[in-house]
Design a protein around this motif. Structure first.
Motif, PDB file in Angstrom:
ATOM      1  N   LEU A   1       6.918  -8.239  10.559  1.00 58.53           N
ATOM      2  CA  LEU A   1       6.128  -8.756  11.954  1.00 58.53           C
ATOM      3  C   LEU A   1       5.113  -9.717  11.075  1.00 58.53           C
ATOM      4  O   LEU A   1       4.397  -9.375  10.339  1.00 58.53           O
ATOM      5  N   LYS A   2       5.196 -10.922  11.831  1.00 64.36           N
ATOM      6  CA  LYS A   2       4.285 -11.925  11.344  1.00 64.36           C
ATOM      7  C   LYS A   2       2.919 -12.194  12.265  1.00 64.36           C
ATOM      8  O   LYS A   2       1.849 -12.514  11.808  1.00 64.36           O
ATOM      9  N   LEU A   3       3.163 -12.067  13.434  1.00 63.73           N
ATOM     10  CA  LEU A   3       2.224 -12.728  14.432  1.00 63.73           C
ATOM     11  C   LEU A   3       2.105 -11.723  15.665  1.00 63.73           C
ATOM     12  O   LEU A   3       3.039 -11.069  16.215  1.00 63.73           O
ATOM     13  N   LEU A   4       0.819 -11.377  15.763  1.00 63.50           N
ATOM     14  CA  LEU A   4       0.458 -10.693  16.900  1.00 63.50           C
ATOM     15  C   LEU A   4      -0.511 -11.612  17.813  1.00 63.50           C
ATOM     16  O   LEU A   4      -1.757 -11.559  17.206  1.00 63.50           O
ATOM     17  N   SER A   5      -0.232 -12.160  18.884  1.00 62.68           N
ATOM     18  CA  SER A   5      -1.287 -12.997  19.463  1.00 62.68           C
ATOM     19  C   SER A   5      -1.598 -12.707  20.974  1.00 62.68           C
ATOM     20  O   SER A   5      -0.676 -12.128  21.731  1.00 62.68           O
ATOM     21  N   GLU A   6      -2.570 -13.074  21.490  1.00 66.48           N
ATOM     22  CA  GLU A   6      -3.214 -12.576  22.659  1.00 66.48           C
ATOM     23  C   GLU A   6      -3.099 -11.166  22.972  1.00 66.48           C
ATOM     24  O   GLU A   6      -2.324 -11.016  24.240  1.00 66.48           O
ATOM     25  N   LEU A   7      -3.458 -10.558  22.333  1.00 68.05           N
ATOM     26  CA  LEU A   7      -3.286  -8.886  22.435  1.00 68.05           C
ATOM     27  C   LEU A   7      -4.077  -8.712  23.965  1.00 68.05           C
ATOM     28  O   LEU A   7      -5.294  -9.046  24.168  1.00 68.05           O
ATOM     29  N   PRO A   8      -3.517  -7.745  24.571  1.00 70.13           N
ATOM     30  CA  PRO A   8      -4.418  -7.584  25.877  1.00 70.13           C
ATOM     31  C   PRO A   8      -5.568  -6.861  25.888  1.00 70.13           C
ATOM     32  O   PRO A   8      -5.963  -5.926  25.134  1.00 70.13           O
ATOM     33  N   SER A   9      -6.437  -7.261  26.895  1.00 76.23           N
ATOM     34  CA  SER A   9      -7.828  -6.881  26.652  1.00 76.23           C
ATOM     35  C   SER A   9      -7.865  -5.357  27.086  1.00 76.23           C
ATOM     36  O   SER A   9      -8.774  -4.676  26.629  1.00 76.23           O
ATOM     37  N   ASN A  10      -6.907  -4.683  27.776  1.00 76.02           N
ATOM     38  CA  ASN A  10      -6.848  -3.045  28.046  1.00 76.02           C
ATOM     39  C   ASN A  10      -6.033  -2.297  27.115  1.00 76.02           C
ATOM     40  O   ASN A  10      -5.491  -1.274  27.389  1.00 76.02           O
ATOM     41  N   LEU A  11      -5.846  -3.005  25.869  1.00 75.75           N
ATOM     42  CA  LEU A  11      -4.939  -2.503  24.943  1.00 75.75           C
ATOM     43  C   LEU A  11      -6.087  -0.989  24.318  1.00 75.75           C
ATOM     44  O   LEU A  11      -6.865  -1.608  23.614  1.00 75.75           O
ATOM     45  N   LYS A  12      -5.627  -0.042  24.515  1.00 74.88           N
ATOM     46  CA  LYS A  12      -6.625   1.033  23.924  1.00 74.88           C
ATOM     47  C   LYS A  12      -6.135   1.864  22.635  1.00 74.88           C
ATOM     48  O   LYS A  12      -6.957   2.305  21.723  1.00 74.88           O
ATOM     49  N   TYR A  13      -4.567   1.404  22.199  1.00 82.75           N
ATOM     50  CA  TYR A  13      -4.265   1.825  20.999  1.00 82.75           C
ATOM     51  C   TYR A  13      -3.457   1.043  20.308  1.00 82.75           C
ATOM     52  O   TYR A  13      -2.143   0.666  20.935  1.00 82.75           O
ATOM     53  N   LEU A  14      -3.651   0.560  19.141  1.00 83.36           N
ATOM     54  CA  LEU A  14      -2.601  -0.288  18.368  1.00 83.36           C
ATOM     55  C   LEU A  14      -2.438   0.285  17.187  1.00 83.36           C
ATOM     56  O   LEU A  14      -3.425   0.231  16.011  1.00 83.36           O
ATOM     57  N   ASP A  15      -1.170   0.656  16.474  1.00 84.56           N
ATOM     58  CA  ASP A  15      -0.941   1.101  15.452  1.00 84.56           C
ATOM     59  C   ASP A  15       0.154  -0.040  14.598  1.00 84.56           C
ATOM     60  O   ASP A  15       1.239  -0.133  14.992  1.00 84.56           O
ATOM     61  N   THR A  16      -0.514  -0.661  13.810  1.00 88.51           N
ATOM     62  CA  THR A  16       0.509  -1.558  12.869  1.00 88.51           C
ATOM     63  C   THR A  16       0.448  -1.010  11.575  1.00 88.51           C
ATOM     64  O   THR A  16       0.580  -2.111  10.595  1.00 88.51           O
ATOM     65  N   ARG A  17       0.539  -0.101  11.268  1.00 87.83           N
ATOM     66  CA  ARG A  17       0.415   0.388   9.702  1.00 87.83           C
ATOM     67  C   ARG A  17       1.925  -0.034   9.045  1.00 87.83           C
ATOM     68  O   ARG A  17       2.888   0.035   9.847  1.00 87.83           O
ATOM     69  N   ARG A  18       1.760  -0.480   7.859  1.00 89.43           N
ATOM     70  CA  ARG A  18       2.860  -0.975   7.363  1.00 89.43           C
ATOM     71  C   ARG A  18       3.454  -2.166   7.669  1.00 89.43           C
ATOM     72  O   ARG A  18       4.574  -2.773   7.443  1.00 89.43           O
ATOM     73  N   CYS A  19       2.709  -2.934   8.557  1.00 89.02           N
ATOM     74  CA  CYS A  19       3.192  -4.309   8.994  1.00 89.02           C
ATOM     75  C   CYS A  19       2.682  -5.213   7.687  1.00 89.02           C
ATOM     76  O   CYS A  19       1.742  -6.213   7.790  1.00 89.02           O
ATOM     77  N   ILE A  20       3.496  -5.150   6.616  1.00 87.55           N
ATOM     78  CA  ILE A  20       2.778  -5.900   5.250  1.00 87.55           C
ATOM     79  C   ILE A  20       2.813  -7.345   5.465  1.00 87.55           C
ATOM     80  O   ILE A  20       2.397  -8.367   4.624  1.00 87.55           O
ATOM     81  N   SER A  21       3.495  -7.914   6.428  1.00 87.63           N
ATOM     82  CA  SER A  21       3.814  -9.231   6.404  1.00 87.63           C
ATOM     83  C   SER A  21       3.078  -9.846   7.645  1.00 87.63           C
ATOM     84  O   SER A  21       2.827 -11.193   7.968  1.00 87.63           O
ATOM     85  N   LEU A  22       2.180  -9.069   8.335  1.00 92.11           N
ATOM     86  CA  LEU A  22       1.328  -9.649   9.437  1.00 92.11           C
ATOM     87  C   LEU A  22       0.304 -10.627   8.819  1.00 92.11           C
ATOM     88  O   LEU A  22      -0.429 -10.145   8.098  1.00 92.11           O
ATOM     89  N   GLU A  23       0.348 -11.811   9.449  1.00 92.97           N
ATOM     90  CA  GLU A  23      -0.543 -12.899   9.025  1.00 92.97           C
ATOM     91  C   GLU A  23      -1.795 -12.981  10.038  1.00 92.97           C
ATOM     92  O   GLU A  23      -2.951 -13.195   9.764  1.00 92.97           O
ATOM     93  N   SER A  24      -1.262 -13.229  11.333  1.00 92.76           N
ATOM     94  CA  SER A  24      -2.146 -13.693  12.271  1.00 92.76           C
ATOM     95  C   SER A  24      -2.365 -12.478  13.591  1.00 92.76           C
ATOM     96  O   SER A  24      -1.581 -12.014  14.158  1.00 92.76           O
ATOM     97  N   VAL A  25      -3.587 -12.657  14.020  1.00 92.93           N
ATOM     98  CA  VAL A  25      -3.837 -11.513  14.845  1.00 92.93           C
ATOM     99  C   VAL A  25      -4.995 -12.079  16.040  1.00 92.93           C
ATOM    100  O   VAL A  25      -5.971 -12.650  15.411  1.00 92.93           O
TER     101      VAL A  25
END
Length: 486
Positions: A264-288
């Protein structure tokens, strides 16, 4: 009372409408004494010996509408020859047969819950009258190879196929499907005759697919209804088309995402009512990035966590976005908690807020008072004559957990004292408080330094002319103690 009434119908179990006494059920099944009077059976093996079921054991019960069986051990290798077409509810743990009867018509079936290592197929594809079907749960049927055509199941809400390891393809699913779990199935590609968008209807609210094999959700998949998303251990690179509306914009909904995908490289426009996000081990994640909507949808009564541990590829803009989002949430929560402080605030110490991401720097712009160890003291600006004031404290710390593998049940304990100025009545001195944040069920295998931002409802206090605050932070998991570097 209801059971007594049924028991009084006849002294013979086979002449009653419902059977739940284990001895009665055992005798009816073992002696093949079923009748057309029986409409429901509930049974498990905890009270009886191994059964010798006949393939036609239900043939004499054509009006049977309800079956709820626990584990039943049978000593003969048979397949069932008959199931009543009147069945509405079929629930059978460790289902012992290879199929539902080939002649079984599921036209009246509402709920199907089967698990077990023997099931290979469900009903005959010729039966398409599935309008009453609401739920299918065939989890752990590891030999199940195929799900029948479900387009006729227009009211189907739940399909759970987790750990159906032999399941390699799915049919087109009904558009109103609400919950879908395909975790740990054998599905690796979309059939040539189908399309991924047909497998993921836009009405989905709960999508769980550990091992998700595709690089993204379908381009035409609109996540606006999603409440829970779990796509761990897959090949995901990007979630969805950025042009679509953010998930679950209703103020009454909060959203939880678990996305542990190495690619996973991109997480864009995460919703405002997101209460729990777990991206552990997303070692390729560059943009949030997060949406710039206000935060009125979050009710301030649920734990709130954004976990980016081991996301070492995050660029600086993304780290800034995460920190900024944390501060916005703290500001929003502070206002929410302050509005409820008098009449309901002390009932429950939750919720807590937690952000975690790789790094070893604490922003001086956002956290004015800093220390090089686990303790901190600072002066509190006087409130003057501005009237009542609430103090809200948030903590940012740097922790190194590399030497501790899979730390579970991590607990942050903050003991703090507030020094009050002596008033005319001489009432001054320190008042002691304690805040605890326990992160149960999460394996913290953080590598290198990580930044934690913490805040909780029990770190909100009414100002009693306090002049000074001092904090001492303890980190442990009941077996080990850890130190904050900053």
């Amino acid at each position: 009372m209801g059971k007594d009434i049924v028991d009084q119908e006849s002294k013979y179990p086979e002449k009653r409408k419902r059977l739940w006494n284990p001895e009665d059920v055992y005798r009816v099944l073992i002696n093949n004494k079923g009748t057309d009077r029986i409409e429901g059976i509930k049974f498990d093996m905890s009270h009886s010996d191994i059964l010798k079921l006949r393939p036609t054991c239900f043939e004499s019960m054509p009006n049977l509408r309800y079956i709820k069986f626990g584990r039943i051990d049978i000593d003969n290798d048979i397949d069932i020859a008959y199931l009543p077409n009147e069945l509405k509810w079929l629930q059978w743990k460790c289902y012992p047969f290879k199929s539902l009867s080939l002649n079984f018509n599921p036209k009246n079936l509402v709920v199907l819950k089967l698990s077990g290592p023997n099931m290979e197929q469900l009903w005959n594809e010729d039966f398409q009258d599935l309008v009453n079907l609401r739920e299918i749960d065939v989890s752990f049927c590891d030999k199940l190879r195929k799900i029948p055509n479900l387009l006729g199941a227009i009211n189907l809400e739940i399909l759970n196929c987790k750990f159906c390891e032999s399941l390699v393809e799915l049919p087109e699913l009904p558009k109103m499907l609400n919950r879908l779990n395909l975790s740990s199935t054998g599905i690796k590609e979309v059939p040539f005759s189908s399309d991924l968008s047909n497998i993921l209807p836009n009405e989905l609210r709960y999508l769980e697919w550990n091992g998700y094999p595709f690089k993204s959700l379908p381009l035409n998949f609109n996540p606006k209804n999603l409440v829970v998303l779990n796509l761990s251990w897959g090949n995901m690179e990007q979630l969805w088309n950025e042009d679509f509306e953010e998930p679950s914009t209703s103020k009454d909904l909060t959203v939880s995402f678990v996305i542990n995908c190495k690619s996973l490289k991109l997480l864009s426009e995460l919703p405002s009512n997101l209460k729990y996000l777990d991206t552990r081990r997303c070692i390729s994640l560059e943009s949030v990035s997060f949406t710039d909507r206000n935060f009125l949808s979050f009710d301030g009564e649920r734990n709130y966590a954004m976990i980016f541990s081991n996301c070492f590829s995050l660029n600086q803009d993304s780290v800034d976005n995460i920190e900024a989002n944390a501060m916005l949430q703290i500001q929003f929560l502070a206002k929410k908690w302050a509005s409820r402080y008098d009449h309901e605030f002390s009932i429950d110490p939750e919720p807590n807020l937690l952000y975690c991401f790789p790094g070893n720097k604490i922003s001086a712009d956002r956290f004015e008072y800093q220390s090089r160890n686990s303790s901190l003291s600072f002066k509190i600006a006087t409130r003057g004559s501005s009237g009542r004031r609430l103090l809200v404290f948030a903590i940012c710390l740097v922790v190194h957990l590399t030497d501790h593998v899979s730390v579970r049940n991590l607990q942050f304990v903050c003991e703090y004292q507030l020094l009050a100025a002596s008033g005319n009545d001489g009432d001054g001195g320190f008042k002691k408080f304690k805040s605890e944040l326990i992160l149960g069920g999460i394996a913290w295998d953080c590598r290198g330094d990580h930044v934690f931002i913490l805040c909780g409802k029990d770190m909100v206090k009414e100002d009693q002319d306090y002049e000074e605050a001092s904090f001492q932070l303890y980190i442990n998991n009941k077996r080990e103690h850890f130190k904050a570097k900053k």
